[in-house]
Scaffold this motif. Structure first.
Motif, mmCIF file in Angstrom:
data_model
loop_
_atom_site.group_PDB
_atom_site.id
_atom_site.type_symbol
_atom_site.label_atom_id
_atom_site.label_comp_id
_atom_site.label_asym_id
_atom_site.label_seq_id
_atom_site.Cartn_x
_atom_site.Cartn_y
_atom_site.Cartn_z
ATOM 1 N N GLY A 113 2.926 9.300 -7.305
ATOM 2 C CA GLY A 113 2.931 10.717 -7.644
ATOM 3 C C GLY A 113 3.063 11.508 -6.354
ATOM 4 O O GLY A 113 3.923 11.216 -5.523
ATOM 5 N N ASP A 114 2.157 12.477 -6.167
ATOM 6 C CA ASP A 114 2.151 13.287 -4.949
ATOM 7 C C ASP A 114 2.006 12.366 -3.735
ATOM 8 O O ASP A 114 1.124 11.511 -3.697
ATOM 9 N N THR A 115 2.885 12.539 -2.760
ATOM 10 C CA THR A 115 2.938 11.653 -1.598
ATOM 11 C C THR A 115 2.842 12.481 -0.322
ATOM 12 O O THR A 115 3.651 13.388 -0.116
ATOM 13 N N ARG A 116 1.863 12.165 0.505
ATOM 14 C CA ARG A 116 1.689 12.867 1.784
ATOM 15 C C ARG A 116 1.637 11.844 2.917
ATOM 16 O O ARG A 116 0.808 10.936 2.891
ATOM 17 N N PHE A 117 2.521 12.029 3.872
ATOM 18 C CA PHE A 117 2.556 11.203 5.080
ATOM 19 C C PHE A 117 2.279 12.077 6.292
ATOM 20 O O PHE A 117 2.660 13.247 6.320
ATOM 21 N N ILE A 135 -1.376 8.825 -1.230
ATOM 22 C CA ILE A 135 -0.492 8.879 -2.389
ATOM 23 C C ILE A 135 -1.330 8.877 -3.665
ATOM 24 O O ILE A 135 -2.201 8.017 -3.845
ATOM 25 N N GLN A 136 -1.044 9.810 -4.542
ATOM 26 C CA GLN A 136 -1.631 9.805 -5.875
ATOM 27 C C GLN A 136 -0.790 8.848 -6.722
ATOM 28 O O GLN A 136 0.426 9.020 -6.822
ATOM 29 N N LEU A 137 -1.429 7.854 -7.286
ATOM 30 C CA LEU A 137 -0.698 6.873 -8.086
ATOM 31 C C LEU A 137 -0.546 7.386 -9.513
ATOM 32 O O LEU A 137 -1.483 7.960 -10.079
ATOM 33 N N THR A 142 -5.757 6.618 -6.047
ATOM 34 C CA THR A 142 -4.994 6.963 -4.853
ATOM 35 C C THR A 142 -4.757 5.718 -4.004
ATOM 36 O O THR A 142 -5.474 4.734 -4.115
ATOM 37 N N TYR A 143 -3.747 5.826 -3.198
ATOM 38 C CA TYR A 143 -3.464 4.800 -2.198
ATOM 39 C C TYR A 143 -3.468 5.501 -0.845
ATOM 40 O O TYR A 143 -2.629 6.355 -0.584
ATOM 41 N N GLN A 144 -4.443 5.146 -0.025
ATOM 42 C CA GLN A 144 -4.535 5.690 1.328
ATOM 43 C C GLN A 144 -4.427 4.522 2.298
ATOM 44 O O GLN A 144 -5.031 3.479 2.085
ATOM 45 N N ASN A 145 -3.642 4.746 3.347
ATOM 46 C CA ASN A 145 -3.467 3.690 4.324
ATOM 47 C C ASN A 145 -3.053 4.290 5.647
ATOM 48 O O ASN A 145 -2.788 5.489 5.746
ATOM 49 N N ARG A 146 -2.999 3.431 6.651
ATOM 50 C CA ARG A 146 -2.547 3.815 7.989
ATOM 51 C C ARG A 146 -1.911 2.592 8.615
ATOM 52 O O ARG A 146 -2.185 1.456 8.230
ATOM 53 N N ALA A 162 -5.380 -0.788 -3.846
ATOM 54 C CA ALA A 162 -4.535 0.080 -4.657
ATOM 55 C C ALA A 162 -3.660 -0.691 -5.630
ATOM 56 O O ALA A 162 -3.446 -0.268 -6.763
ATOM 57 N N PHE A 163 -3.135 -1.836 -5.212
ATOM 58 C CA PHE A 163 -2.128 -2.533 -6.005
ATOM 59 C C PHE A 163 -2.542 -3.923 -6.481
ATOM 60 O O PHE A 163 -1.778 -4.591 -7.172
ATOM 61 N N GLY A 164 -3.713 -4.384 -6.128
ATOM 62 C CA GLY A 164 -4.162 -5.701 -6.551
ATOM 63 C C GLY A 164 -3.458 -6.808 -5.800
ATOM 64 O O GLY A 164 -2.774 -6.570 -4.817
ATOM 65 N N ARG A 165 -3.607 -8.005 -6.247
ATOM 66 C CA ARG A 165 -2.982 -9.168 -5.591
ATOM 67 C C ARG A 165 -1.483 -9.130 -5.802
ATOM 68 O O ARG A 165 -0.998 -8.757 -6.855
ATOM 69 N N ALA A 166 -0.743 -9.542 -4.771
ATOM 70 C CA ALA A 166 0.721 -9.568 -4.847
ATOM 71 C C ALA A 166 1.195 -10.651 -5.791
ATOM 72 O O ALA A 166 0.531 -11.607 -6.040
#
Length: 182
Positions: free
Chosen positions: A115-119, A140-142, A147-151, A178-182
């Motif tokens: 959704g809303d994505t901020r970098f 990032i709002q999923l 949310t998915y926050q990372n650096r 955010a996304f679980g196991r690949a």
């Protein structure tokens, strides 16, 4: 044959003089440095060897395209045979993706979740004008909720003004949350 103690004292003196000169160059505003000084020569040498801004411009375009979720702009930044590397990955995730089409396809799958994505990003030129690095953060709002926050940090290698090799390091625990196991 020279006296080793005198040689050490001489080297310490040279090192001290170099440290004083380095401190002077760092803390003296350029308007206060006489034109014939070593500082001017150093500045001229740096200007002559300064990295081209093309790599930094590509870094800015890269993160702008991600923030806007503009897949066409993103695709235009890569060479056809580009390699996207993630040396530290969650178990089961690929460590690299080869080819612009495969890279774009992978990102398209993620964009569908965003959704809303901020970098935020900070590019840094490297001594090779065809390389740059950037530190980044994202929030990032999923679309599925949460949310998915990372650096992380990314290293860009260019060929003819496009990304030919991209290496990225990021917090894999945040990715898994955010996304679980690949």
């Amino acid at each position: 044959m020279r006296n080793p103690a005198m040689l050490r004292r001489g080297l310490v003196g040279v090192a001290a003089a170099a440290a004083v000169l380095a401190a002077y160059l760092v803390i003296t505003p350029s308007s206060e440095v006489p034109p014939s000084s070593a500082a001017t020569q150093l500045a001229d040498q740096r200007a002559a060897t300064a990295p081209d801004d093309v790599a930094v411009d590509v870094v800015h375009a890269f993160y702008r395209s991600l923030q806007a979720k503009d897949i066409e702009a993103f695709a235009a930044l890569w060479t056809p045979d580009a390699v996207y590397r993630v040396p530290v990955t969650p178990e089961g995730a690929p460590g690299q993706t080869v080819g612009r089409d495969a890279i774009v396809s992978s990102l398209r799958e993620f964009f569908a979740l965003f959704g809303d994505t901020r970098f935020t990003w900070q590019p840094e030129p490297m001594s090779d004008p065809q390389r740059a690095m950037a530190t980044w953060t994202l929030d990032i709002q999923l679309r599925t909720g949460g949310t998915y926050q990372n650096r992380g940090v990314a290293i860009f290698q260019l060929k003819d003004g496009k990304i030919s090799d991209f290496t990225e390091y990021f917090d894999t625990a945040a990715f898994l949350n955010a996304f679980g196991r690949a």
